[in-house]
Enzyme design. Sequence first.
Site, PDB file in Angstrom:
ATOM      1  N   TYR A 141      16.114  87.292 -27.326  1.00  0.00           N
ATOM      2  CA  TYR A 141      14.886  86.913 -28.479  1.00  0.00           C
ATOM      3  C   TYR A 141      13.065  86.916 -28.379  1.00  0.00           C
ATOM      4  O   TYR A 141      12.815  86.846 -29.370  1.00  0.00           O
ATOM      5  CB  TYR A 141      15.977  87.018 -29.536  1.00  0.00           C
ATOM      6  CG  TYR A 141      17.622  87.785 -30.141  1.00  0.00           C
ATOM      7  CD1 TYR A 141      17.709  88.161 -29.646  1.00  0.00           C
ATOM      8  CD2 TYR A 141      18.235  86.060 -30.591  1.00  0.00           C
ATOM      9  CE1 TYR A 141      19.240  88.935 -29.687  1.00  0.00           C
ATOM     10  CE2 TYR A 141      19.840  87.007 -31.216  1.00  0.00           C
ATOM     11  CZ  TYR A 141      19.980  88.598 -31.027  1.00  0.00           C
ATOM     12  OH  TYR A 141      20.851  88.586 -30.874  1.00  0.00           O
ATOM     13  N   LYS A 188      27.119  85.144 -17.893  1.00  0.00           N
ATOM     14  CA  LYS A 188      26.623  86.100 -16.917  1.00  0.00           C
ATOM     15  C   LYS A 188      26.541  86.322 -16.362  1.00  0.00           C
ATOM     16  O   LYS A 188      25.227  87.432 -15.137  1.00  0.00           O
ATOM     17  CB  LYS A 188      26.047  87.204 -17.702  1.00  0.00           C
ATOM     18  CG  LYS A 188      26.573  89.489 -17.296  1.00  0.00           C
ATOM     19  CD  LYS A 188      28.178  89.737 -18.085  1.00  0.00           C
ATOM     20  CE  LYS A 188      28.501  90.519 -17.316  1.00  0.00           C
ATOM     21  NZ  LYS A 188      29.343  91.319 -16.866  1.00  0.00           N
ATOM     22  N   ASP A 220      31.717  88.146 -21.355  1.00  0.00           N
ATOM     23  CA  ASP A 220      33.005  89.534 -21.450  1.00  0.00           C
ATOM     24  C   ASP A 220      34.149  89.088 -21.419  1.00  0.00           C
ATOM     25  O   ASP A 220      35.148  89.517 -22.617  1.00  0.00           O
ATOM     26  CB  ASP A 220      32.720  90.598 -20.345  1.00  0.00           C
ATOM     27  CG  ASP A 220      32.718  90.042 -19.187  1.00  0.00           C
ATOM     28  OD1 ASP A 220      32.436  89.125 -19.052  1.00  0.00           O
ATOM     29  OD2 ASP A 220      32.723  91.396 -18.856  1.00  0.00           O
ATOM     30  N   ASP A 244      25.408  84.327 -30.710  1.00  0.00           N
ATOM     31  CA  ASP A 244      24.756  84.780 -31.550  1.00  0.00           C
ATOM     32  C   ASP A 244      26.543  86.366 -31.704  1.00  0.00           C
ATOM     33  O   ASP A 244      26.749  85.821 -33.350  1.00  0.00           O
ATOM     34  CB  ASP A 244      23.248  86.057 -31.640  1.00  0.00           C
ATOM     35  CG  ASP A 244      23.293  86.813 -33.127  1.00  0.00           C
ATOM     36  OD1 ASP A 244      24.219  86.767 -33.882  1.00  0.00           O
ATOM     37  OD2 ASP A 244      22.215  87.435 -33.029  1.00  0.00           O
ATOM     38  N   ASP A 248      29.622  85.257 -34.805  1.00  0.00           N
ATOM     39  CA  ASP A 248      30.084  86.271 -35.177  1.00  0.00           C
ATOM     40  C   ASP A 248      31.684  86.626 -35.155  1.00  0.00           C
ATOM     41  O   ASP A 248      32.355  87.033 -35.887  1.00  0.00           O
ATOM     42  CB  ASP A 248      29.236  87.249 -35.237  1.00  0.00           C
ATOM     43  CG  ASP A 248      28.014  87.382 -36.657  1.00  0.00           C
ATOM     44  OD1 ASP A 248      27.619  86.469 -36.799  1.00  0.00           O
ATOM     45  OD2 ASP A 248      27.957  88.459 -36.669  1.00  0.00           O
TER      46      ASP A 248
END
Length: 353
Positions: A141, A188, A220, A244, A248
């Site tokens: 980001y 990852k 994942d 993020d 959620d």
Amino acid sequence: MKATITVLPGDGIGPEVTSQAVEVLSKVASKFGHEFAFNEALMGGCAIDQTGSALPDETIRTAESSDAILLGAVGGPKWSDPTAKVRPEDGLLKIRKHFDLFANLRPVKAYPALAQHTPLRPDLLENVDMLFVRELTGGIYFGPRQEQGDGDSAYDTELYTTPEVERVAHVAFRAAQGRRGKLASVDKANVMASMRLWRRTVVRVHEDYQDVALEHVLVDACAMYLMTRPASFDVLVAPNMFGDILSDEASVLAGSLGMLPSASLGSAKFGLYEPIHGSAPDIAGQGKANPTGTILSAALLLRYSLGLEQEAQAVERAVEAALASGARTADIAPRGGSFTSTTEFTQTILGAL
Ligand code: NAD
């Protein structure tokens, strides 16, 4: 104690939920003998409309002279033109960076009273109580990007430095020490170089926290485990974007996006507190917003920025009592069942407090 709190209501349901959290904080002040001053300021779409900037200098000055920030949410269809030079979300990224709020704490609890609101089997929700620690001021980001591209291509860059990973890892390990002593680090590392740096660094920081059990989970797989074995997690630490998305996803476990609070912290006591949801333009102005995420964010403010643990727990217990009494906003009401308005729901919490 005396404290000054900057309130940034923002857009959509933001003002509806921050006003309720301010009521709860005012009640805490009178009940426990504190003096809280609230200074309202502009951020997001409303700030763009009035000043042309998503985060006006005056807002930064107001926040700088306070002990903490309580934020509602920003954004909405009025400001969603992708070609616009300034967007409400710019204010969010700027304020996090300005105050160097690098660690975003998101506690996720499953409430037995809301078990029927999740798509999961009730037995999977038993003892779900986890804390996400999301890195907030680095990663993709904030990495180098090509905004417009050449029409056919565009890029964002996942970039982390060792000190950025170290400081958020320390926050996560310390949090695990104060809880059940388990930390899951999400990455990852099997594909991305930046994530191999993340893992190497977390392993090194772990040497200082041998009392914490560390596991590495690929992002994942983590998305799947959050649904198949959510109660196995204690603290999770994740890079900005993965944190993020996963937090959620985890909000499903709590029954509604409207339930979850967050705290964004730096190296001092100052922090920014906000619900994890957005400005919900689809329900704005209808008295349907669930204020719980913002009220629980106010509890985190009491805990982390003001050091008022007893008061924080009193707010958290009042929320649980309100839910146990059957009070429901529309998002957590049984299908076809009755529900109360945002302000009526807060009154039940205030009564319990
Ligand atoms: P959203 O979180 O605003 O809403 C998603 C869904 O959840 C909607 O159906 C909404 O009605 C519901 N919901 C959210 N909060 C609720 C609450 N407190 N009570 C009851 N229901 C609630 O996400 P979105 O629709 O993707 O985004 C809307 C706007 O919010 C966009 O402009 C987005 O950029 C912005 N946004 C802001 C933030 C922030 O300020 N931190 C975060 C996410 C999204």
